[in-house]
Design an enzyme around this catalytic site. Structure first.
Site: not given
Ligand code: UGA
Length: 437
Positions: A121, A148-151, A264
């Site tokens: 990124t 990349e959009f992986l979680r 991220c």
């Molecule tokens: C995020 C993005 O969702 C991915 O698409 C992206 O590829 C990735 O960053 C990246 O840039 O590499 P990620 O960091 O794995 O993925 O985590 P998320 O699932 O997005 O969660 C991020 C944070 O938001 C967590 O702390 C989660 O607990 C919080 N969250 C999520 C909330 O507080 N509320 C929600 O409704 C959803």
């Protein structure tokens, strides 16, 4: 195809294993010899469901190798840049040291017609700069930007079956040899109908930062609603259910709680603001400053609520924090809101015990001053308050009737709004959610 993956952190290790799964011959390259040693013996340097099995399967199949020697990339025809772009120390901007170093080390090993694929990124404008370096080295080689959009927690399935591919190419056109080569790499997913968009370089870079900014904004929006719900005596979980039924809005990423963290979203929105400032478009993104502020405010709010729950003082109170990872199914504690709250509670005089199914080793390296306990039953023993801060399934499934016997005072703060409030209250607990009456 012969593929090299440069950078074997979260993104690269998963990408390398998944590309081998697709039938390609892959070498993963990283400067960290400990990481390479681990990966070569089929161990993942971090917890990611399904990754270790996949690594072992592909190592055994002989399609996947790992090395610290960049000259191994010389064999490859497609080279993925997967290194990290952390936040610069003391600044909002992204640190591109690793991207520049990775490409610099790769250039002498490029052959004619190779394709370099950027996945990290990066701030918009980076890809064009790197593309110029690639074509200066090898005029028939090209750079594609393929965000990349992986979680985390779903990294393997997100890589094997993404919801879309974005290819940024200098020409902005589909009729491009580099596009055809990347199509070959992703043939399995493309054949099964995964959409693929070809754009110019800056658009592809912006797709990634825009997507993460939107997700962060969605979370902060619902957390702002949680603040209003608290003031008005309303319930943000019902509000989210109701507005989420409008499919223009959607229910996903509308879970109010302690806010977002991880490696991220927080750093990406900050780097995006910094880059927009450099481009003279800072006004367009001032709202992200508010998104960040709302998010950080959640952490302070939880500490205040914990103090209320403990009759107005945290001094000497035994507080058990359930969850240290920034989200479930991960051992990642980078900018974890749970851990940051645990540290603040400790600073304010609470006696904090932190438990987590996977993240304790990383957490104790980050905050060695906190007390950690791997066993949930031992962690909750004689607690004056429980704080559920990362919604692992095993914490969601805790039995309030059984637990009430082991704590000192039955008080629970549900930082992710995932517990059944009525059930916990019926079992004798004082229950507090976030943005709920
Ligand atoms: C995020 C993005 O969702 C991915 O698409 C992206 O590829 C990735 O960053 C990246 O840039 O590499 P990620 O960091 O794995 O993925 O985590 P998320 O699932 O997005 O969660 C991020 C944070 O938001 C967590 O702390 C989660 O607990 C919080 N969250 C999520 C909330 O507080 N509320 C929600 O409704 C959803």
């Amino acid at each position: 195809m012969l593929i090299s993956v440069i950078g074997c952190g979260y993104l690269g290790a998963v990408h390398a294993a998944c590309m081998a799964k697709l039938g390609h011959e892959v070498v993963g390259i990283d400067v960290d010899d400990r990481k390479i040693l681990q990966l070569s013996s089929g161990r993942a340097p971090f917890f990611e469901p399904g990754l270790e099995d996949l690594l072992r399967e592909q190592l055994q199949a002989g399609r996947l190798t790992f090395t610290t020697d960049m000259s191994a990339a010389a064999e490859g025809e497609v080279h993925f840049i997967c290194v990290g772009t952390p936040q610069k120390k003391g600044e909002n901007a992204a640190d591109l040291t690793y991207v520049d170093a990775a490409l610099g080390a790769l250039l002498p090993h490029l052959s004619a017609d190779d394709v370099v694929v950027g996945k990290s990124t990066v701030p918009v404008g980076t890809a064009a700069r790197l593309a110029a370096l690639v074509s200066a080295e090898q005029p028939t080689s090209h750079l594609i930007w393929n965000p990349e959009f992986l979680r985390e927690g779903f990294a393997v399935s997100d890589t094997l079956s993404p919801d879309r591919f974005v290819y940024g190419v200098s020409s902005g056109s589909e009729d491009d040899d580099a596009v055809r080569k990347l199509d070959e790499v992703y043939a399995t997913a493309l054949d099964s109908g995964t959409p693929r968009l070809v754009t110019d370089l800056p658009t592809a870079e912006l797709v990634k930062t825009a997507a993460n900014s939107f997700l962060a904004t969605k979370i902060s929006f619902i957390n702002a609603m949680a603040e209003v719900c608290e003031a008005a005596g309303a319930d943000v979980t019902q509000l989210a259910d109701a507005i989420g039924m409008d499919d223009r809005i959607g229910r996903k990423f509308l879970n109010a709680g302690i806010g977002f963290g991880g490696g991220c979203l927080p750093k990406d929105i900050r780097a995006f603001m910094a880059r927009a400032g450099e481009l003279g478009a800072d006004q367009a993104l001032t709202f992200l400053r508010e998104v960040d502020a709302i998010n950080m405010r959640r952490r302070t709010r939880v500490v205040e609520l914990a103090r209320d729950l403990c009759d107005g003082s945290l001094l000497g109170k035994r507080v058990t924090v359930l969850g240290a990872a920034f989200k479930p199914e991960s051992d990642d504690v980078r900018d974890s809101p749970a851990l940051s709250i645990a540290a603040q509670l400790q600073l304010q005089g609470a006696v904090v015990t932190v438990t987590d199914p996977k993240a304790l080793a990383n957490a104790s390296r980050r905050f060695p001053e906190l007390h950690y306990e791997a066993d949930t039953s031992a962690a909750v023993e004689k607690a004056d308050a429980l704080l559920l801060l990362t919604e692992w399934q095993e914490y969601r499934a805790l039995d309030p009737y059984a637990l009430v016997e082991s704590v000192s005072s039955p008080r629970v703060l549900d930082g992710r709004n995932v517990l059944d409030a009525a059930k916990w209250r019926a079992a004798g607990w004082t229950y507090r959610g976030l943005g709920r009456p």
